[in-house]
Design an enzyme around this catalytic site. Sequence first.
Site, PDB file in Angstrom:
ATOM      1  N   HIS A  63       0.857  -1.187   0.000  1.00 21.76           N
ATOM      2  CA  HIS A  63       0.000   0.000   0.000  1.00 21.76           C
ATOM      3  C   HIS A  63       0.896   1.241   0.000  1.00 21.76           C
ATOM      4  O   HIS A  63       2.069   1.180   0.405  1.00 21.76           O
ATOM      5  CB  HIS A  63      -0.891   0.008   1.250  1.00 21.76           C
ATOM      6  CG  HIS A  63      -1.975  -1.021   1.226  1.00 21.76           C
ATOM      7  ND1 HIS A  63      -2.974  -1.073   2.164  1.00 21.76           N
ATOM      8  CD2 HIS A  63      -2.215  -2.039   0.358  1.00 21.76           C
ATOM      9  CE1 HIS A  63      -3.799  -2.080   1.888  1.00 21.76           C
ATOM     10  NE2 HIS A  63      -3.346  -2.686   0.797  1.00 21.76           N
ATOM     11  N   GLU A  65       1.157   3.754   1.909  1.00 25.42           N
ATOM     12  CA  GLU A  65       1.759   4.103   3.203  1.00 25.42           C
ATOM     13  C   GLU A  65       2.965   3.214   3.518  1.00 25.42           C
ATOM     14  O   GLU A  65       3.958   3.680   4.085  1.00 25.42           O
ATOM     15  CB  GLU A  65       0.729   3.965   4.336  1.00 25.42           C
ATOM     16  CG  GLU A  65      -0.489   4.860   4.202  1.00 25.42           C
ATOM     17  CD  GLU A  65      -1.648   4.199   3.475  1.00 25.42           C
ATOM     18  OE1 GLU A  65      -1.414   3.419   2.511  1.00 25.42           O
ATOM     19  OE2 GLU A  65      -2.800   4.460   3.854  1.00 25.42           O
ATOM     20  N   CYS A  99      -5.885   1.963   5.780  1.00 28.83           N
ATOM     21  CA  CYS A  99      -6.596   0.733   6.130  1.00 28.83           C
ATOM     22  C   CYS A  99      -6.135   0.255   7.513  1.00 28.83           C
ATOM     23  O   CYS A  99      -5.240   0.846   8.125  1.00 28.83           O
ATOM     24  CB  CYS A  99      -6.351  -0.336   5.065  1.00 28.83           C
ATOM     25  SG  CYS A  99      -4.674  -1.020   5.116  1.00 28.83           S
ATOM     26  N   CYS A 102      -2.338  -0.559   7.573  1.00 31.49           N
ATOM     27  CA  CYS A 102      -1.472   0.632   7.547  1.00 31.49           C
ATOM     28  C   CYS A 102      -1.621   1.455   8.825  1.00 31.49           C
ATOM     29  O   CYS A 102      -0.637   2.001   9.321  1.00 31.49           O
ATOM     30  CB  CYS A 102      -1.769   1.481   6.315  1.00 31.49           C
ATOM     31  SG  CYS A 102      -1.277   0.656   4.781  1.00 31.49           S
TER      32      CYS A 102
END
Length: 182
Positions: A63, A65, A99, A102
């Site tokens: 992701h 992040e 999410c 993260c």
Amino acid sequence: MEAAERWRASAGEIEAWMDRAVDMAKDALENGEVPVGCLMVYNNEIVGKGRNEVNETKNATRHAEMVAIDQVLDWCQQHKKQPEEVFTHTVLYVTVEPCIMCAAALRIMKIPLVVYGCQNERFGGCGSVLNISSATLTDTGEPFQCIAGYRSEEAVEMLKTFYRQENPNAPKSKVRKKEFSK
Ligand SMILES: [Zn+2]
């Protein structure tokens, strides 16, 4: 709480950095990735940035992040800084609510403030599904403060555009397609 008090970003700063995050999300969209872009800003300098790379890397954890966290760690090594000192003074700007995965990573890195665009209704870890950002989790880093809603309409539009397209790497699931074809 003290840390949260110290980390207020001005509206002008937020707009300027979110502009860059939106550009990164557009880049993700153009490259067939879930359109999420982010920046990590330390002392008014971008020390890490990322966009979703799940399809490109065929790794579901990449992701935006997580990509940015790895870049900050590299930056720390290059500049001979302690990661804890840098992360505890870094603001994350991201187009979509982090999410659950993260949000937990951001807690562990002890990032004090996250500015984000739209909600992540399926996986959000800052209130939408779980509230990892502010939960009392004594063994999982520190809670962080969130400022939501900047450029959220564009962030939502990009997500809708992405999920309307065929994602060649997505698992073939009728349920998933239906859910995404709004
Ligand atoms: Zn995530």
